[in-house]
Design an enzyme around this catalytic site. Structure first.
Site, PDB file in Angstrom:
ATOM      1  N   LYS A 133      49.692  46.854  41.289  1.00 13.87           N
ATOM      2  CA  LYS A 133      48.325  46.898  41.367  1.00 13.87           C
ATOM      3  C   LYS A 133      47.674  46.014  41.009  1.00 13.87           C
ATOM      4  O   LYS A 133      48.347  44.547  40.657  1.00 13.87           O
ATOM      5  CB  LYS A 133      47.473  48.315  39.925  1.00 13.87           C
ATOM      6  CG  LYS A 133      48.078  47.204  38.830  1.00 13.87           C
ATOM      7  CD  LYS A 133      48.481  48.633  37.496  1.00 13.87           C
ATOM      8  CE  LYS A 133      49.174  47.644  36.070  1.00 13.87           C
ATOM      9  NZ  LYS A 133      49.073  48.946  35.502  1.00 13.87           N
ATOM     10  N   ARG A 144      44.610  56.757  26.966  1.00 11.15           N
ATOM     11  CA  ARG A 144      43.453  56.836  28.216  1.00 11.15           C
ATOM     12  C   ARG A 144      43.274  57.718  28.637  1.00 11.15           C
ATOM     13  O   ARG A 144      41.777  58.173  28.499  1.00 11.15           O
ATOM     14  CB  ARG A 144      44.754  55.490  28.663  1.00 11.15           C
ATOM     15  CG  ARG A 144      44.051  54.804  29.094  1.00 11.15           C
ATOM     16  CD  ARG A 144      44.564  53.403  29.709  1.00 11.15           C
ATOM     17  NE  ARG A 144      45.895  53.479  30.930  1.00 11.15           N
ATOM     18  CZ  ARG A 144      46.756  52.211  31.140  1.00 11.15           C
ATOM     19  NH1 ARG A 144      46.267  51.278  31.216  1.00 11.15           N
ATOM     20  NH2 ARG A 144      47.491  52.792  31.898  1.00 11.15           N
ATOM     21  N   HIS A 167      52.308  57.403  30.311  1.00 11.57           N
ATOM     22  CA  HIS A 167      52.546  56.023  29.567  1.00 11.57           C
ATOM     23  C   HIS A 167      52.772  55.593  28.619  1.00 11.57           C
ATOM     24  O   HIS A 167      52.285  56.244  28.000  1.00 11.57           O
ATOM     25  CB  HIS A 167      50.776  55.746  30.096  1.00 11.57           C
ATOM     26  CG  HIS A 167      50.995  54.154  30.956  1.00 11.57           C
ATOM     27  ND1 HIS A 167      52.249  53.430  31.445  1.00 11.57           N
ATOM     28  CD2 HIS A 167      50.287  52.961  30.033  1.00 11.57           C
ATOM     29  CE1 HIS A 167      52.010  51.605  31.830  1.00 11.57           C
ATOM     30  NE2 HIS A 167      50.166  51.938  31.103  1.00 11.57           N
ATOM     31  N   ARG A 206      58.697  52.404  36.590  1.00  9.92           N
ATOM     32  CA  ARG A 206      57.384  52.052  37.720  1.00  9.92           C
ATOM     33  C   ARG A 206      57.278  50.515  36.630  1.00  9.92           C
ATOM     34  O   ARG A 206      56.454  50.067  36.512  1.00  9.92           O
ATOM     35  CB  ARG A 206      56.156  52.472  37.168  1.00  9.92           C
ATOM     36  CG  ARG A 206      56.152  54.206  36.674  1.00  9.92           C
ATOM     37  CD  ARG A 206      55.123  54.304  36.611  1.00  9.92           C
ATOM     38  NE  ARG A 206      53.968  54.229  35.365  1.00  9.92           N
ATOM     39  CZ  ARG A 206      54.271  54.832  34.367  1.00  9.92           C
ATOM     40  NH1 ARG A 206      54.747  56.230  34.838  1.00  9.92           N
ATOM     41  NH2 ARG A 206      53.639  54.689  33.414  1.00  9.92           N
ATOM     42  N   TYR A 239      31.278  17.557  30.612  1.00 12.60           N
ATOM     43  CA  TYR A 239      30.254  18.339  30.131  1.00 12.60           C
ATOM     44  C   TYR A 239      30.494  18.349  28.719  1.00 12.60           C
ATOM     45  O   TYR A 239      31.529  18.524  27.582  1.00 12.60           O
ATOM     46  CB  TYR A 239      30.914  19.658  30.597  1.00 12.60           C
ATOM     47  CG  TYR A 239      29.423  20.328  32.156  1.00 12.60           C
ATOM     48  CD1 TYR A 239      28.894  20.178  32.258  1.00 12.60           C
ATOM     49  CD2 TYR A 239      30.524  20.837  32.843  1.00 12.60           C
ATOM     50  CE1 TYR A 239      28.012  19.920  33.702  1.00 12.60           C
ATOM     51  CE2 TYR A 239      30.585  20.942  34.311  1.00 12.60           C
ATOM     52  CZ  TYR A 239      29.345  20.674  34.375  1.00 12.60           C
ATOM     53  OH  TYR A 239      28.723  20.837  36.010  1.00 12.60           O
ATOM     54  N   CYS A 249      35.775  22.482  34.109  1.00  9.61           N
ATOM     55  CA  CYS A 249      34.500  22.614  34.515  1.00  9.61           C
ATOM     56  C   CYS A 249      34.770  24.340  36.017  1.00  9.61           C
ATOM     57  O   CYS A 249      35.871  24.821  36.154  1.00  9.61           O
ATOM     58  CB  CYS A 249      33.988  21.362  35.165  1.00  9.61           C
ATOM     59  SG  CYS A 249      33.643  19.572  34.752  1.00  9.61           S
ATOM     60  N   MET A 250      33.585  24.610  36.542  1.00 10.23           N
ATOM     61  CA  MET A 250      33.502  25.542  36.988  1.00 10.23           C
ATOM     62  C   MET A 250      34.541  24.816  38.386  1.00 10.23           C
ATOM     63  O   MET A 250      35.454  26.369  39.020  1.00 10.23           O
ATOM     64  CB  MET A 250      32.741  25.850  37.840  1.00 10.23           C
ATOM     65  CG  MET A 250      32.241  27.375  38.548  1.00 10.23           C
ATOM     66  SD  MET A 250      31.182  27.899  39.431  1.00 10.23           S
ATOM     67  CE  MET A 250      29.620  27.860  37.434  1.00 10.23           C
ATOM     68  N   ASP A 251      34.507  23.891  38.926  1.00 10.30           N
ATOM     69  CA  ASP A 251      35.818  23.576  39.736  1.00 10.30           C
ATOM     70  C   ASP A 251      36.865  22.629  39.973  1.00 10.30           C
ATOM     71  O   ASP A 251      37.125  21.830  40.924  1.00 10.30           O
ATOM     72  CB  ASP A 251      34.550  23.075  40.868  1.00 10.30           C
ATOM     73  CG  ASP A 251      33.199  24.379  41.502  1.00 10.30           C
ATOM     74  OD1 ASP A 251      34.212  25.595  41.458  1.00 10.30           O
ATOM     75  OD2 ASP A 251      32.170  23.420  41.252  1.00 10.30           O
TER      76      ASP A 251
HETATM   77  C1  LIG Z   1      50.943  48.712  34.947  1.00  5.10           C
HETATM   78  C2  LIG Z   1      51.075  50.024  35.278  1.00  5.10           C
HETATM   79  C3  LIG Z   1      52.785  50.212  35.263  1.00  5.10           C
HETATM   80  C4  LIG Z   1      53.835  48.953  35.034  1.00  5.10           C
HETATM   81  O1  LIG Z   1      53.844  48.210  34.014  1.00  5.10           O
HETATM   82  P1  LIG Z   1      54.232  46.348  33.813  1.00  5.10           P
HETATM   83  O2  LIG Z   1      54.263  46.199  32.427  1.00  5.10           O
HETATM   84  O3  LIG Z   1      53.865  45.937  34.272  1.00  5.10           O
HETATM   85  O4  LIG Z   1      55.807  46.965  34.222  1.00  5.10           O
HETATM   86  C5  LIG Z   1      53.038  51.290  35.158  1.00  5.10           C
HETATM   87  N1  LIG Z   1      52.570  52.604  34.645  1.00  5.10           N
HETATM   88  C6  LIG Z   1      51.322  51.997  34.726  1.00  5.10           C
HETATM   89  C7  LIG Z   1      50.618  53.379  33.979  1.00  5.10           C
HETATM   90  C8  LIG Z   1      50.757  51.404  34.621  1.00  5.10           C
HETATM   91  O5  LIG Z   1      49.052  51.018  34.745  1.00  5.10           O
END
Ligand SMILES: *Cc1c(COP(=O)(O)O)cnc(C)c1O
Length: 397
Positions: free
Chosen positions: A46, A144, A173, A236, A290, A337-339
């Site tokens: 992601k 969540r 999760h 995951r 700045y 700064c920005m850049d």
């Molecule tokens: C981001 C995420 C993960 C991965 O988590 P890490 O801590 O980066 O290993 C697994 N499951 C879900 C639902 C997530 O949102």
């Protein structure tokens, strides 16, 4: 999102780039696979693979061997599909009704938490004559997304009634697997186990609408390393694929496991570097950047680096950052700064325009870690990596 090759080569001429070491990524995935039990793996890519580039990282993950890819939002799944990736992809964040068409068109799976979602997805799938794979999310303590354990049985029956929905997974999760106290995670896992008992025959009037394996999953990086019981039959990992850890709590745990199996440690995948654009000699008492908040207390050589908060270098790091030049640490001074930002190179008498400066990663034998930056910025490695801006070219090694 991915520029055409000609644009890419021009973009890559920028002095400020991140190098992405896909060998390190593959190594990390292989290492994690040797650390977990005989379970399936979903590589979580992601947020553009935590800033590393979703398509190249997904491709590297597929080379090593993964059963699933995880994305946060449907647009990320579509990007993978449009770049030729055909592996199963789960949209972890779920979809809105207006996104169901894309879900079907691109053959993506989604997390599902409510009957309303089930109805919206099933009716559109029926119209299209397609079947959509879903993973039911149970909220065991993250608060969540997900169905509350009490409502799980009903949602399950409800989903089973739709012949266009294929239940492919049930998951939760973990909210605190990287915190010192293991108890909240143990409570989540035991609640998940009790919820899963409702799957047992007898509790359901109809058999589950399942074809193929039913994936049961809960483990992010912290879970899979620290709570083996959280692995179920799929894990995951996200952050660990990129060579970082969720929190310092995991460091000794990972080290122990890696040593016990005689494996190489995880390797950072991203290295952020730039080149000095100008060096000035300034007199003691001169204000820099700045606001003039930083006044130099000696005659100094100040180098300008062409990256700033628009590139993801948080302005909150102003005067609280070190970078590597010639393998030595130098202090960042003045407001970022920005850049651009400024570093004091007085100690490096021959530092000059064109020379490499490293924000994080190795330079010679020296290293600045993403973890160090996270501590300085009072955040977590995830945010440092994801923050690296879109205008910083990714160079794949
Ligand atoms: C981001 C995420 C993960 C991965 O988590 P890490 O801590 O980066 O290993 C697994 N499951 C879900 C639902 C997530 O949102």
């Amino acid at each position: 999102m991915f520029p055409a090759p000609t644009d890419l080569s021009r973009a890559q001429q920028r002095a400020t780039v991140v190098e992405i070491d896909l060998d390190a990524f593959r190594h990390n995935l292989r290492t994690l696979k040797s650390l977990v039990g005989p379970v399936a793996v979903m590589a979580v890519v992601k947020a553009d693979a935590y800033g590393h580039g979703a398509v190249p990282c997904a491709q590297a993950a597929i080379e090593v061997g993964v059963d699933y890819l995880g994305v946060g939002i449907i647009q990320e799944g579509i990007e993978l599909r449009e770049n030729g990736i055909t592996s199963p992809i789960l949209v972890l964040g779920g979809v809105f009704p207006n996104e169901v068409g894309d879900l079907i068109h691109h053959n993506l799976s989604t997390s599902l938490s409510t009957s309303a979602q089930a109805c919206a997805i099933a009716s559109e799938a029926e119209r299209a004559g397609k079947t959509i794979s879903i993973h039911i999310e149970v909220d065991t303590g993250m608060s969540r997304l997900g169905v509350q354990p009490e409502g799980f049985g009903d949602l399950l029956e409800n989903v089973s009634d739709y012949k266009n929905l294929k239940i492919e997974g049930i998951f939760t999760h973990l909210a605190s697997a990287d915190e010192k106290d293991p108890e909240p995670t143990r409570r989540q896992l035991s609640l998940f186990d009790r919820t899963l008992e409702k799957l047992q025959a007898g509790k359901l009037s109809e058999p589950l609408n399942v074809a193929g394996p039913l994936f049961i999953h809960s483990a992010n990086t912290a879970g899979l390393l620290r709570f083996p019981e959280s692995q179920y039959n799929l894990v995951r990992p996200g952050i660990s694929l990129f060579g970082s850890l969720p929190s310092p709590v995991l460091k000794p745990i990972l080290d122990r496991q890696v040593n016990a199996k005689n494996l190489e440690p995880l390797r950072p995948v991203m290295r952020w570097k730039t080149r000095i654009i100008q060096v000035q000699t300034l007199r003691k008492g001169t204000a820099v950047s700045y606001g003039g908040h930083h006044v130099i207390d000696r005659d100094s050589r100040i180098a300008t680096l062409p990256l700033g908060y628009a590139d993801g270098l948080s302005r909150r790091l102003s005067n609280n950052l070190e970078v590597l030049i010639q393998g030595k640490r130098v202090r960042q001074v003045g407001t970022i700064c920005m850049d651009m930002c400024l570093v004091d190179v007085t100690e490096i008498s021959n530092a000059k325009a064109g020379e490499e400066a490293v924000i994080f990663g190795h330079q010679g034998d020296s290293v600045i870690t993403v973890e160090e930056l996270a501590v300085r910025a009072n955040t977590i490695p995830y945010e440092i990596l994801c923050a690296v801006g879109k205008r910083v070219p990714r160079i794949y090694l």
